[in-house]
Scaffold this motif. Structure first.
Motif, PDB file in Angstrom:
ATOM      1  N   LEU A 238       0.431  -0.898   0.034  1.00 27.36           N
ATOM      2  CA  LEU A 238       0.043  -0.019  -0.157  1.00 27.36           C
ATOM      3  C   LEU A 238       0.509   0.916   0.359  1.00 27.36           C
ATOM      4  CD1 LEU A 238      -2.543  -1.214   2.438  1.00 27.36           C
ATOM      5  CD2 LEU A 238      -3.017  -1.302   0.529  1.00 27.36           C
ATOM      6  N   SER A 239       0.292   2.390  -0.826  1.00 27.71           N
ATOM      7  CA  SER A 239       1.734   3.862  -0.394  1.00 27.71           C
ATOM      8  C   SER A 239       0.314   4.566  -0.740  1.00 27.71           C
ATOM      9  CB  SER A 239       2.139   3.420  -2.329  1.00 27.71           C
ATOM     10  OG  SER A 239       2.988   4.904  -1.458  1.00 27.71           O
ATOM     11  N   PRO A 240       0.239   5.218  -0.012  1.00 27.22           N
ATOM     12  CA  PRO A 240       1.418   5.667   1.290  1.00 27.22           C
ATOM     13  C   PRO A 240       1.685   4.818   2.069  1.00 27.22           C
ATOM     14  CG  PRO A 240      -0.015   7.922   0.897  1.00 27.22           C
ATOM     15  CD  PRO A 240      -0.668   6.634  -0.197  1.00 27.22           C
ATOM     16  N   ALA A 241       1.956   4.701   2.863  1.00 32.34           N
ATOM     17  CA  ALA A 241       1.888   4.640   3.753  1.00 32.34           C
ATOM     18  C   ALA A 241       1.245   4.588   4.870  1.00 32.34           C
ATOM     19  CB  ALA A 241       3.270   3.593   4.725  1.00 32.34           C
ATOM     20  N   SER A 242      -0.015   3.833   5.870  1.00 31.52           N
ATOM     21  CA  SER A 242      -0.435   4.404   6.442  1.00 31.52           C
ATOM     22  C   SER A 242      -0.102   4.638   8.010  1.00 31.52           C
ATOM     23  CB  SER A 242      -2.035   4.151   7.161  1.00 31.52           C
ATOM     24  OG  SER A 242      -2.729   3.663   5.653  1.00 31.52           O
ATOM     25  N   VAL A 243       0.648   5.528   8.000  1.00 33.68           N
ATOM     26  CA  VAL A 243       1.825   6.266   8.964  1.00 33.68           C
ATOM     27  C   VAL A 243       1.542   7.404  10.038  1.00 33.68           C
ATOM     28  CG1 VAL A 243       3.058   4.011   8.879  1.00 33.68           C
ATOM     29  CG2 VAL A 243       3.827   6.531   7.814  1.00 33.68           C
ATOM     30  N   GLY A 244       0.903   8.541   9.101  1.00 36.23           N
ATOM     31  CA  GLY A 244       1.086   9.276   9.871  1.00 36.23           C
ATOM     32  C   GLY A 244       1.951  10.336   9.563  1.00 36.23           C
ATOM     33  N   SER A 245       1.666  11.552   9.579  1.00 39.42           N
ATOM     34  CA  SER A 245       3.612  12.277   8.686  1.00 39.42           C
ATOM     35  C   SER A 245       4.563  12.505   9.439  1.00 39.42           C
ATOM     36  CB  SER A 245       2.421  14.089   8.275  1.00 39.42           C
ATOM     37  OG  SER A 245       2.507  14.182   9.685  1.00 39.42           O
ATOM     38  N   ILE A 246       4.675  12.082  10.425  1.00 40.58           N
ATOM     39  CA  ILE A 246       5.831  12.707  11.943  1.00 40.58           C
ATOM     40  C   ILE A 246       6.785  11.426  10.899  1.00 40.58           C
ATOM     41  CG2 ILE A 246       7.052  12.297  13.493  1.00 40.58           C
ATOM     42  CD1 ILE A 246       4.680  13.851  14.725  1.00 40.58           C
ATOM     43  N   ILE A 247       5.881   9.902  11.266  1.00 41.78           N
ATOM     44  CA  ILE A 247       6.662   8.829  11.067  1.00 41.78           C
ATOM     45  C   ILE A 247       7.079   8.376  10.047  1.00 41.78           C
ATOM     46  CG2 ILE A 247       6.698   6.194  10.329  1.00 41.78           C
ATOM     47  CD1 ILE A 247       6.851   7.080  13.197  1.00 41.78           C
TER      48      ILE A 247
END
Ligand code: ADP
Length: 402
Positions: A238-247
């Motif tokens: 999946l892209s973008p990864a669901s990690v939040g902007s800081i990660i």
């Protein structure tokens, strides 16, 4: 004298006009095939070296040289008809590439980088030297060293990797420390290995970073991977990864630091582990287009393949911005047969908007072989998941009924 003049003129024209440059690829697999497909729009001349004349690149290459990727004479033959060389697999004869580079041939990425990446031990030492976070490790050569050093890793589980020759999870074993200390006969590998601390992983991420011949660096939005634990192959990306902007920023910044430290042009896939505390560790780097970047063909303004071609031709790099959120499903050979194949439910899947089927022209299907992939575009990651579930459930390789 006359031939010399023609050669000189040819090389002058090629320097002036990037479209006249001939690109040589070492390896004729699917990554090479997509490099050819994506560059066909620019009408670039591609030469390919590969031992299997039925390989994915065979029908698309302008000139095809049949030969081993470990045969220095064949690599020289490819170099003689190419202005710039690249490779789509790491298992190639590196010494001849180092010689060719010394003789003035442009090879991207440099074989100096390839030589380091081919050895997982040297890779880990490289990250340590450049203060790139990559987890604790020890290099070992024999069982006594395993026994002495496993306790110092300090983790219940650890990961053993053969330093050279592994791929797609082969040559990698996740082991229980106490079990191996009590039963040294269970040590799975002989010879030089890396023993790594086991990193409890929340997510496996990748960031593809491109660096041009002027030293400019761009990165693609991060990718999140889901694996088939049995085959150790990516099943959904999946892209973008669901990690939040800081990660996301942290992942991109670490990946860029790796490529800055590598200190040379090329396209690099940096594989990362994210743990539960939000720490990121570099697992490894591939100095070539990567499985985790297939979706960029449809999902980004410039695909990883076109980006590499631009770098090889010394053209400015393109935007890596995404058109839409994306997913990618690998199409693997069915477990229950080898041989001639058909693809079941292609008609059904073809009706879904934003679904793009890629087939790699492999002569035969084999269990778990990478036969193709499907890129999926949608307006949200949730919708990507929905479409991916339909694709994975229905699109299957079956024995050719004809
Ligand atoms: P390959 O180069 O064959 O793909 P990798 O080094 O990427 O091998 O390892 C394969 C997989 O093993 C990784 O994708 C990850 O799931 C797991 N793995 C590797 N190293 C570690 C580690 N230090 N901690 C936890 N899991 C690991």
């Amino acid at each position: 004298m006359y031939t010399f003049f023609i050669d000189e003129l040819g090389s002058f024209l090629r320097q002036m006009n990037p479209l006249k440059k001939r690109i040589g690829i070492i390896g004729g697999g699917q990554l090479g095939r997509m490099l050819l497909e994506e560059s066909a729009r620019l009408n670039i001349h591609f030469n390919v070296l590969e031992s299997d004349e039925n390989c994915p690149c065979a029908s698309l290459a302008h000139t095809f040289i049949k030969g081993s990727l470990m045969d220095p004479a064949k690599i020289r033959e490819l170099a003689a008809i190419s202005d710039v060389l690249t490779y789509e697999i790491e298992h190639v004869h590196t010494e001849v590439l180092l010689e060719l580079e010394k003789e003035g041939k442009t090879i991207i990425p440099s074989p100096r980088i390839l030589q380091m990446i081919q050895d997982k031990g040297l890779q880990k030492e490289f990250y340590a030297k450049h203060q790139i976070p990559s987890g604790k490790f020890f290099l070992v050569n024999n069982k006594a060293e395993w026994q002495r050093l496993i306790p110092l890793l300090g983790s219940e589980k650890f990961v053993a990797k053969t330093r050279k020759g592994g791929y797609d999870g082969k040559g990698v074993a996740i082991l229980n420390s106490a079990n191996i200390l009590q039963n040294p006969e269970l040590i799975p590998f002989d010879g030089p290995c890396v023993l790594e601390e086991f990193i409890p992983c929340e997510k496996e991420l990748a960031v593809i970073v491109a660096r041009d011949q002027e030293g400019n660096i761009v990165s693609f939005p991060s990718i999140e991977m889901e694996f088939d634990p049995e085959a150790n192959l990516v099943t959904l990306l999946l892209s973008p990864a669901s990690v939040g902007s800081i990660i996301e920023e942290k992942a991109e910044s670490i990946a860029r630091r790796v490529v800055e430290a590598l200190d040379g042009p090329g396209l690099f896939a940096v594989e990362l582990f994210l743990n539960q505390s939000g720490e990121i560790f570099v697992n490894e780097v591939a100095p070539r287009p990567h499985n985790s970047g297939h979706h960029t063909i449809e999902a980004c303004y410039t695909s990883q393949y076109e980006q590499l071609t631009r770098i090889l031709l010394n053209l400015p790099m393109g935007s890596t911005e995404m058109v839409q959120p994306a997913g990618m499903v690998n199409l693997l050979g069915a477990k229950d047969f080898s041989g001639s194949y058909a693809l079941e439910n292609l008609d059904m899947v073809s009706k879904i908007p934003g679904v793009f089927v890629h087939l790699y022209a492999k002569a035969e299907s084999k269990p778990m072989r990478k036969m193709g992939h499907v890129s999926i575009l949608a307006s949200s990651i949730d919708e990507v998941h929905e479409k991916a579930a339909v694709v994975s459930k229905n699109l299957r390789f079956v024995k050719d009924p004809s």
